[in-house]
Design a protein around this motif. Sequence first.
Motif, PDB file in Angstrom:
ATOM      1  N   ALA A  93       2.719 -89.321   9.390  1.00 37.82           N
ATOM      2  CA  ALA A  93       2.531 -89.368   7.939  1.00 37.82           C
ATOM      3  C   ALA A  93       1.430 -90.365   7.583  1.00 37.82           C
ATOM      4  O   ALA A  93       0.570 -90.108   6.737  1.00 37.82           O
ATOM      5  CB  ALA A  93       3.839 -89.755   7.262  1.00 37.82           C
ATOM      6  N   GLN A 103      -2.133 -89.437   5.781  1.00 36.41           N
ATOM      7  CA  GLN A 103      -2.474 -90.047   4.507  1.00 36.41           C
ATOM      8  C   GLN A 103      -3.801 -90.807   4.590  1.00 36.41           C
ATOM      9  O   GLN A 103      -4.651 -90.701   3.721  1.00 36.41           O
ATOM     10  CB  GLN A 103      -1.363 -90.981   4.056  1.00 36.41           C
ATOM     11  N   GLU A 117      -3.678 -82.737   5.157  1.00 31.58           N
ATOM     12  CA  GLU A 117      -2.289 -82.313   4.977  1.00 31.58           C
ATOM     13  C   GLU A 117      -1.475 -82.631   6.231  1.00 31.58           C
ATOM     14  O   GLU A 117      -1.936 -82.430   7.357  1.00 31.58           O
ATOM     15  CB  GLU A 117      -2.202 -80.806   4.723  1.00 31.58           C
ATOM     16  N   LEU A 118      -0.256 -83.095   5.999  1.00 37.42           N
ATOM     17  CA  LEU A 118       0.713 -83.275   7.075  1.00 37.42           C
ATOM     18  C   LEU A 118       1.575 -82.016   7.081  1.00 37.42           C
ATOM     19  O   LEU A 118       2.325 -81.777   6.142  1.00 37.42           O
ATOM     20  CB  LEU A 118       1.576 -84.500   6.792  1.00 37.42           C
TER      21      LEU A 118
END
Lengths: 317, 463
Positions: B225, B229, B234-235
């Motif tokens: 994550a 970020q 996109e995760l």
Amino acid sequence: MLCRTANELYWMARHIERAENTARLLDVTYRMALLPYETIEPGLAWAEPWAVPLITSGLATDFYESYQQLSAENVLRFMILDSANTSSIYCCLRAARESARAVRGAITSEMYEDLNSAWLEMRVYDYNRIQSSGVSEFLDWVKMRSHLFRGVTFGTMLRDEAYHFIRLGTHIERADNTARILDVKYHTLLPSAADVGGAVDYYQWSALLRSVSGFESYRKIYSDVITPRRVAELLILRADMPRSLHSCMNFIHETLRVLCDDSSREIERVAGELHAKLRYGRTDEIIKLGLHEYLLEFLDSISALGAEINTRFLVPG
Amino acid sequence: MLASDGSVRPHYQGFADWLHRTPAEKIAQKREEAERAFHRVGITFAVYGEDAGTERLIPFDIVPRIIHAAEWRLLEQGLKQRVNALNLFLSDIYQQQSILKAGVIPAERVLGNSQYRPEMQGMQVPGGIYAHIAGVDVVRVAEGEYFVLEDNLRVPSGVSYMLENRKMMMRLFPELFARQAIRPVEHYPDMLLENLRGVAPAGEDQPEVALLTPGAHNSAYFEHAFLAQQMGVELVEGQDLFVQDDAVFMRTTRGPQRVHVVYRRVDDDFLDPLAFRSDSMLGVPGLFAAYRAGKVTLANAIGTGVADDKSIYPFVPEMIRFYLTEEPILNNVPTYQLHKEDDLSYCLDHLPELVVKEVHGAGGYGMLIGPAASSAECDAFRARILAQPEKYIAQPTLALSTCPTFTALGLAPRHIDLRPYVLSGKTVNLAPGGLTRVALREGSLVVNSSQGGGTKDTWVMAG
């Protein structure tokens, strides 16, 4: 934005908002239960106030499945700490933090830290601790955490899709909760028909106002006695009252206008229709239809809108 | 921190002075502050096995590990050289196999390895890069002398700790950073993104990168994550992606969106239920077909595990000579291969002096540290080795360098290692630093977080 991310953000916001509204409801119930009704109107027994939060949240059946007796302690345990009640404050804070954790990348680190520390603090509360430090103190803490979260969101987050889904979740939940709180009065029986307009009636209405932070606003706007008609007007139709249905629908409609593209105009239309009903609605009509009936209709509409949002944006088939 | 004569090594002088000047209470207060902050930020890792499902904090030690400029230059060169050779090796064994034909490495050792992926044979990957991100574990035994313990080429983790530890140190001790020239590492996410964009399928001007995670229950989820970020990508989980006409798409609130580079933190086996383990819920059906069709890049590539396998490790110096015609800058730890008669008998005679590891093991699980083991433990391990000698390798215990570390009894020396992160794409790069892990138990050589290890900030001095 990923549908899964939008879904988590939306529910993160709904859970925090729900925790706050549950705290409001319990806070006002707690205060009312402390009032010396016998002194105000001798001979009158107070209709059991601890049933109110259960009826409002539609959780009475769930409650009686695990608890035999309606008592302050049992209701507080059930609504605050019960890990089997998915709407308890404990479960709401846990769910909000889990959602935030699942989409950490989509929110600011301040927002995650805020929800994470709220959850870490929540975990150390048990019934004795809440009792000894004071129930109101605890409920104020929950409200403060929710205010803090909204403030952090407002103050740190990019105005992107993620922000809009959070806002959408907050206001869908709040619209639902305000309508339910307002409907409480319908469920709360007065000792007798003669008590309408009496002291107990007055305290019930003022308690209701307080539970949505509306008491002071009411005084400011009307500077007069509390009447059901005006309470309905304030909490349903007034756009400048931040917890009113109209205000919530302002936010919802505005947000959906940003989120919808040509493939999702239908949702925006449905929201617009509901919005228009509040914007151009009149108190007389509400009273004529019956407040309870009006609110039931609204709850159906908002839940249908929620279902539409779900299938279009959050969990597409 | 100290030289063999007990004097403070010059590059530690600044910190040593500070430590000397600062009252113990102030230091204790800083250590508490660090712990609180790590909890609040939620830098935790999930633990497997005992207490499964809980989140734990990796202990953080506030004494930094410091590397002076000249030593770092050497280390940097050595790491680039080694990762270069490993990428050339991977490219070779999945295509021409010249190193096998030349007899430098026995072919069956590579082709028969469970980490070798025949599915990758003959496939071209962008830039010929397989291990885009490598986390090479090294230990220092003497001035300018580093040994490589492991080349982690699959999904190496820990880089978020490098970044968070630095952030923490700057927050706790700004005055130390103001007074000394410590090289920054904060730009690592930018380097990583640049690197990933650089290996997109040819012809993509604006490649979309996504980070694929197994999900919130994975032990390294925080890092996934965090990196997504920091890179602004996109995760995604497997369920967020789908493949259509061999192209990969994300499910978004605005409809399907194309993805060109997947930085995957999911193991090979779980990437695509159609190509690998069919029971995988973490993968994306059709991802491998899209990969073979050249419409998406996976970083790291599939099948890199063969190159960091402990049975291939002894051949890395030979690879460097074979592909680069250079002498290796970093040392390999002498390794006894227990499937060989001689090595086996030597090893069984000297078990209390050796470290024995499972060939396919990782994370410090299933290993024997001879000097720290009781004779009963040695005997038990001896039986396991004799049952399946080919499953094990053995290495002498190195005199690992130590670094002062806060313990229950105050400051004391503890063994450390270092994992720098080497990025390969259009160029080969690394941020000046890495993750320093420290064995918190006295005398212990095991630094893995799953085995009671902690971490430190790593300072590479400028100049």
